[in-house]
Motif scaffolding. Structure first.
Motif, PDB file in Angstrom:
ATOM      1  N   ALA A 118      64.966 159.120 -61.796  1.00 50.61           N
ATOM      2  CA  ALA A 118      64.068 159.224 -62.954  1.00 50.61           C
ATOM      3  C   ALA A 118      63.571 157.818 -63.286  1.00 50.61           C
ATOM      4  N   ALA A 119      62.412 157.762 -63.936  1.00 51.48           N
ATOM      5  CA  ALA A 119      61.845 156.461 -64.331  1.00 51.48           C
ATOM      6  C   ALA A 119      61.674 156.475 -65.846  1.00 51.48           C
ATOM      7  N   PRO A 143      63.339 154.576 -69.853  1.00 47.94           N
ATOM      8  CA  PRO A 143      64.212 153.545 -70.443  1.00 47.94           C
ATOM      9  C   PRO A 143      65.698 153.886 -70.403  1.00 47.94           C
ATOM     10  N   ASP A 187      58.670 162.472 -60.901  1.00 46.15           N
ATOM     11  CA  ASP A 187      57.415 162.860 -61.550  1.00 46.15           C
ATOM     12  C   ASP A 187      56.449 161.683 -61.615  1.00 46.15           C
ATOM     13  N   GLY A 247      67.409 161.831 -66.745  1.00 47.50           N
ATOM     14  CA  GLY A 247      67.565 161.751 -68.190  1.00 47.50           C
ATOM     15  C   GLY A 247      67.174 163.098 -68.785  1.00 47.50           C
ATOM     16  N   GLY A 258      64.629 164.637 -71.968  1.00 44.35           N
ATOM     17  CA  GLY A 258      63.623 164.299 -72.972  1.00 44.35           C
ATOM     18  C   GLY A 258      64.019 164.776 -74.364  1.00 44.35           C
TER      19      GLY A 258
HETATM   20  O1  LIG Z   1      62.023 159.630 -66.264  1.00 42.94           O
HETATM   21  C1  LIG Z   1      61.438 160.550 -65.757  1.00 42.94           C
HETATM   22  O2  LIG Z   1      61.021 160.415 -64.603  1.00 42.94           O
HETATM   23  C2  LIG Z   1      61.277 161.817 -66.461  1.00 42.94           C
HETATM   24  O3  LIG Z   1      59.943 161.985 -66.723  1.00 42.94           O
HETATM   25  C3  LIG Z   1      61.921 162.156 -67.782  1.00 42.94           C
HETATM   26  O4  LIG Z   1      62.533 163.414 -67.629  1.00 42.94           O
HETATM   27  C4  LIG Z   1      62.864 161.208 -68.483  1.00 42.94           C
HETATM   28  O5  LIG Z   1      63.984 160.998 -67.694  1.00 42.94           O
HETATM   29  C5  LIG Z   1      63.277 161.701 -69.847  1.00 42.94           C
HETATM   30  O6  LIG Z   1      62.132 161.939 -70.581  1.00 42.94           O
HETATM   31  C6  LIG Z   1      64.133 160.735 -70.591  1.00 42.94           C
HETATM   32  O7  LIG Z   1      63.357 159.655 -70.897  1.00 42.94           O
HETATM   33  P1  LIG Z   1      63.847 158.434 -71.778  1.00 42.94           P
HETATM   34  O8  LIG Z   1      64.933 157.835 -71.068  1.00 42.94           O
HETATM   35  O9  LIG Z   1      62.655 157.575 -71.886  1.00 42.94           O
HETATM   36  O10 LIG Z   1      64.221 158.970 -73.088  1.00 42.94           O
END
Ligand SMILES: O=C(O)[C@H](O)[C@@H](O)[C@H](O)[C@H](O)COP(=O)(O)O
Length: 247
Positions: free
Chosen positions: A44-45, A47, A73, A134, A136
């Motif tokens: 995942a990308a 924070p 994604d 992660g 959301g």
């Molecule tokens: O990172 C990704 O590639 C996903 O799009 C996403 O599912 C992400 O892992 C979550 O939304 C958590 O994001 P945060 O760590 O920014 O809260």
């Protein structure tokens, strides 16, 4: 740290949670690399992944040359080279710091259908071993927001509209200045694609994730909160900070 169940670990800080996830992923990778030549993993990308990726980028135990990396994604419609592109984020945080065997990051710059075919072929070429992910604020996994999440999806990757909560989260995370700057569509691996992996490592931090985490751990399994499906996976490991998890 407190261990609530075998697979749920709660830490005082986001840093501790991310680093512990990093150690767990490293340990899992090292074991796998003793058993098989190639390891295929999806990242995942976001924070929440910062400390995990930082830890992995410094590992001296992982043989990255034998790792095939994917991301989960990508936004559609961002200008080439935008810092918010998930591929750029992973490049900066990890991929440029190690020597990967191969990498398949999703690109939405060209023909979307061709990209769907390219990624589908790469993902289905062999099993996926592990996923770092992660959750959301709306409980999404990758960009499978509640309106489009499908636990029985037969596609590997698909084009989706992003819902408002998801787009607002990207502003809250500091990734975009305003809601209008956040693209409205994206390509995402589907939920069955993520869940087919043998092991999942899920890092969630921050008090803005409290409801999503409570649902993921205790809520009814439903696409209303897509992350609830993680509980059906035999080997999903959660790393929360105390802000995101309330008993
Ligand atoms: O990172 C990704 O590639 C996903 O799009 C996403 O599912 C992400 O892992 C979550 O939304 C958590 O994001 P945060 O760590 O920014 O809260």
């Amino acid at each position: 740290m407190s261990v609530l169940y075998d697979n749920i670990h709660v830490f005082l800080t986001a840093k501790e949670a991310g680093q512990a996830a990093g150690r767990a992923v490293e340990e899992h990778l090292v074991l796998l690399q003793k058993q098989q030549k190639e390891v295929r993993m999806i990242f995942a990308a976001a924070p929440s992944q910062d400390y995990l990726l930082d830890y992995l980028s410094q590992s001296t135990k992982i043989v990255w040359e034998n790792v095939v990396a994917f991301n989960m994604d990508e936004y559609i419609g961002l200008p080439v080279g935008s810092p918010q592109l998930f591929a750029s984020y992973l490049e900066d945080r990890l991929f440029s710091k190690v020597t990967l065997g191969a990498k398949y990051t999703i690109s939405a710059e060209g023909d979307i259908n061709e990209e769907i075919q390219r990624v589908t072929a790469a993902i289905t070429a062999a099993p996926i071993d592990l996923v770092c992910l992660g959750i959301g604020e709306n409980g999404h996994l990758a960009f499978n927001d509640p309106p489009v999440a499908d636990f029985d999806d037969d596609q590997v990757i698909k084009e989706v509209e992003l819902d408002l909560v998801c787009r607002q989260q990207q502003v809250n995370d500091g990734c975009f200045a305003t809601l209008d700057d956040v693209p409205a569509t994206a390509l995402t691996l589907t939920i069955p694609t993520l869940l087919q992996a043998d092991a999942l490592f899920c890092v969630v931090v921050g008090k803005h994730k409290r409801e999503a985490v409570a649902q993921a751990v205790h809520g009814a399994i439903s696409t209303d909160w897509p992350a609830t499906i993680l509980r059906t996976h035999a080997n999903c490991n959660y790393f929360f900070d105390k802000d995101s998890y309330t008993e």
